[in-house]
Design a protein around this motif. Structure first.
Motif, PDB file in Angstrom:
ATOM      1  N   TYR A   1     111.788 -57.805  59.422  1.00  0.00           N
ATOM      2  CA  TYR A   1     112.541 -57.917  58.165  1.00  0.00           C
ATOM      3  C   TYR A   1     112.662 -59.384  57.744  1.00  0.00           C
ATOM      4  O   TYR A   1     112.431 -59.736  56.579  1.00  0.00           O
ATOM      5  CB  TYR A   1     113.923 -57.293  58.323  1.00  0.00           C
ATOM      6  CG  TYR A   1     114.809 -57.498  57.130  1.00  0.00           C
ATOM      7  CD1 TYR A   1     114.656 -56.717  55.985  1.00  0.00           C
ATOM      8  CD2 TYR A   1     115.807 -58.480  57.134  1.00  0.00           C
ATOM      9  CE1 TYR A   1     115.474 -56.908  54.880  1.00  0.00           C
ATOM     10  CE2 TYR A   1     116.617 -58.672  56.031  1.00  0.00           C
ATOM     11  CZ  TYR A   1     116.443 -57.890  54.906  1.00  0.00           C
ATOM     12  OH  TYR A   1     117.240 -58.094  53.816  1.00  0.00           O
ATOM     13  N   LYS A   2     113.029 -60.250  58.689  1.00  0.00           N
ATOM     14  CA  LYS A   2     113.162 -61.683  58.381  1.00  0.00           C
ATOM     15  C   LYS A   2     111.829 -62.273  57.936  1.00  0.00           C
ATOM     16  O   LYS A   2     111.772 -63.086  57.007  1.00  0.00           O
ATOM     17  CB  LYS A   2     113.721 -62.435  59.587  1.00  0.00           C
ATOM     18  CG  LYS A   2     115.183 -62.128  59.839  1.00  0.00           C
ATOM     19  CD  LYS A   2     115.700 -62.876  61.056  1.00  0.00           C
ATOM     20  CE  LYS A   2     117.168 -62.579  61.293  1.00  0.00           C
ATOM     21  NZ  LYS A   2     117.690 -63.269  62.475  1.00  0.00           N
ATOM     22  N   GLU A   3     110.747 -61.887  58.587  1.00  0.00           N
ATOM     23  CA  GLU A   3     109.407 -62.367  58.221  1.00  0.00           C
ATOM     24  C   GLU A   3     109.045 -61.913  56.807  1.00  0.00           C
ATOM     25  O   GLU A   3     108.517 -62.690  56.014  1.00  0.00           O
ATOM     26  CB  GLU A   3     108.384 -61.851  59.229  1.00  0.00           C
ATOM     27  CG  GLU A   3     106.982 -62.389  59.013  1.00  0.00           C
ATOM     28  CD  GLU A   3     106.018 -61.875  60.061  1.00  0.00           C
ATOM     29  OE1 GLU A   3     104.872 -61.567  59.690  1.00  0.00           O
ATOM     30  OE2 GLU A   3     106.413 -61.782  61.240  1.00  0.00           O
ATOM     31  N   MET A   4     109.357 -60.668  56.482  1.00  0.00           N
ATOM     32  CA  MET A   4     109.081 -60.151  55.148  1.00  0.00           C
ATOM     33  C   MET A   4     109.890 -60.917  54.102  1.00  0.00           C
ATOM     34  O   MET A   4     109.376 -61.278  53.050  1.00  0.00           O
ATOM     35  CB  MET A   4     109.417 -58.666  55.068  1.00  0.00           C
ATOM     36  CG  MET A   4     109.163 -58.060  53.692  1.00  0.00           C
ATOM     37  SD  MET A   4     109.902 -56.424  53.495  1.00  0.00           S
ATOM     38  CE  MET A   4     111.631 -56.809  53.591  1.00  0.00           C
ATOM     39  N   GLN A   5     111.158 -61.185  54.401  1.00  0.00           N
ATOM     40  CA  GLN A   5     112.001 -61.931  53.473  1.00  0.00           C
ATOM     41  C   GLN A   5     111.436 -63.331  53.225  1.00  0.00           C
ATOM     42  O   GLN A   5     111.422 -63.807  52.086  1.00  0.00           O
ATOM     43  CB  GLN A   5     113.445 -62.034  53.998  1.00  0.00           C
ATOM     44  CG  GLN A   5     114.198 -60.742  53.943  1.00  0.00           C
ATOM     45  CD  GLN A   5     114.550 -60.335  52.517  1.00  0.00           C
ATOM     46  OE1 GLN A   5     113.812 -60.520  51.567  1.00  0.00           O
ATOM     47  NE2 GLN A   5     115.714 -59.755  52.378  1.00  0.00           N
ATOM     48  N   GLN A   6     110.964 -63.988  54.268  1.00  0.00           N
ATOM     49  CA  GLN A   6     110.376 -65.324  54.131  1.00  0.00           C
ATOM     50  C   GLN A   6     109.132 -65.285  53.247  1.00  0.00           C
ATOM     51  O   GLN A   6     108.920 -66.167  52.414  1.00  0.00           O
ATOM     52  CB  GLN A   6     110.031 -65.913  55.507  1.00  0.00           C
ATOM     53  CG  GLN A   6     111.248 -66.283  56.312  1.00  0.00           C
ATOM     54  CD  GLN A   6     110.902 -66.720  57.727  1.00  0.00           C
ATOM     55  OE1 GLN A   6     109.777 -66.550  58.190  1.00  0.00           O
ATOM     56  NE2 GLN A   6     111.872 -67.260  58.434  1.00  0.00           N
ATOM     57  N   LYS A   7     108.312 -64.253  53.418  1.00  0.00           N
ATOM     58  CA  LYS A   7     107.114 -64.114  52.586  1.00  0.00           C
ATOM     59  C   LYS A   7     107.474 -63.872  51.135  1.00  0.00           C
ATOM     60  O   LYS A   7     106.845 -64.405  50.219  1.00  0.00           O
ATOM     61  CB  LYS A   7     106.220 -62.981  53.122  1.00  0.00           C
ATOM     62  CG  LYS A   7     105.517 -63.340  54.406  1.00  0.00           C
ATOM     63  CD  LYS A   7     104.658 -62.191  54.907  1.00  0.00           C
ATOM     64  CE  LYS A   7     103.976 -62.566  56.201  1.00  0.00           C
ATOM     65  NZ  LYS A   7     103.154 -61.467  56.738  1.00  0.00           N
ATOM     66  N   LEU A   8     108.497 -63.052  50.900  1.00  0.00           N
ATOM     67  CA  LEU A   8     108.932 -62.793  49.529  1.00  0.00           C
ATOM     68  C   LEU A   8     109.441 -64.080  48.858  1.00  0.00           C
ATOM     69  O   LEU A   8     109.122 -64.358  47.702  1.00  0.00           O
ATOM     70  CB  LEU A   8     110.020 -61.725  49.505  1.00  0.00           C
ATOM     71  CG  LEU A   8     109.555 -60.296  49.806  1.00  0.00           C
ATOM     72  CD1 LEU A   8     110.764 -59.368  49.949  1.00  0.00           C
ATOM     73  CD2 LEU A   8     108.618 -59.775  48.738  1.00  0.00           C
ATOM     74  N   VAL A   9     110.208 -64.868  49.597  1.00  0.00           N
ATOM     75  CA  VAL A   9     110.710 -66.132  49.067  1.00  0.00           C
ATOM     76  C   VAL A   9     109.549 -67.073  48.777  1.00  0.00           C
ATOM     77  O   VAL A   9     109.479 -67.720  47.725  1.00  0.00           O
ATOM     78  CB  VAL A   9     111.718 -66.775  50.040  1.00  0.00           C
ATOM     79  CG1 VAL A   9     112.040 -68.207  49.639  1.00  0.00           C
ATOM     80  CG2 VAL A   9     112.999 -65.936  50.101  1.00  0.00           C
ATOM     81  N   ALA A  10     108.585 -67.138  49.696  1.00  0.00           N
ATOM     82  CA  ALA A  10     107.420 -68.023  49.517  1.00  0.00           C
ATOM     83  C   ALA A  10     106.609 -67.651  48.285  1.00  0.00           C
ATOM     84  O   ALA A  10     105.989 -68.525  47.656  1.00  0.00           O
ATOM     85  CB  ALA A  10     106.538 -67.977  50.767  1.00  0.00           C
TER      86      ALA A  10
END
Length: 90
Positions: A76-85
C-alpha cells in the motif's frame, strides 16, 4: 495488548476427539506439537455457525497473520508513493 505469535498461521480443522466440530487457528498444522500457539478458537459445535462457516472463518483469520499484514501495508505504501510520483495523489 499481548503480541500475537509471528509467522504463518494455519486454520486447523477437527482432528480426533475434536471431530464434533472443533478447530482453531494456530501457529502449526500438527496437533501433536505441544508448543503450538492458538490464535483463535473457532468451533461450529459451540456456536451458531455451520461447520463450513467455521472452516472458512479459520482460513480467513489465518490469512491475517502478521507477515501477510506487513506485506499488505508495504504494498500500500509503495503504491501511494508511485501515485504521488505521478501526480495522482497528494
Amino acid at each position: 495488548m499481548k503480541a500475537r505469535p509471528q509467522g504463518l498461521w494455519y486454520g486447523r480443522g477437527p482432528k480426533g476427539s475434536e471431530s464434533y466440530g472443533g478447530g482453531c487457528v494456530a501457529t502449526t498444522t500438527t496437533y501433536q506439537d505441544i508448543n503450538f500457539k492458538a490464535i483463535a478458537d473457532v468451533r461450529s459445535h459451540s456456536s451458531e455457525i455451520s461447520y463450513d462457516q467455521a472452516a472458512a472463518t479459520r482460513e480467513f483469520i489465518a490469512a491475517c497473520n502478521p507477515e501477510n499484514i506487513a506485506i499488505l501495508i508495504s504494498a500500500y505504501k509503495e503504491m501511494q508513493q508511485k501515485l504521488v510520483a505521478h501526480g495522482l495523489a497528494g
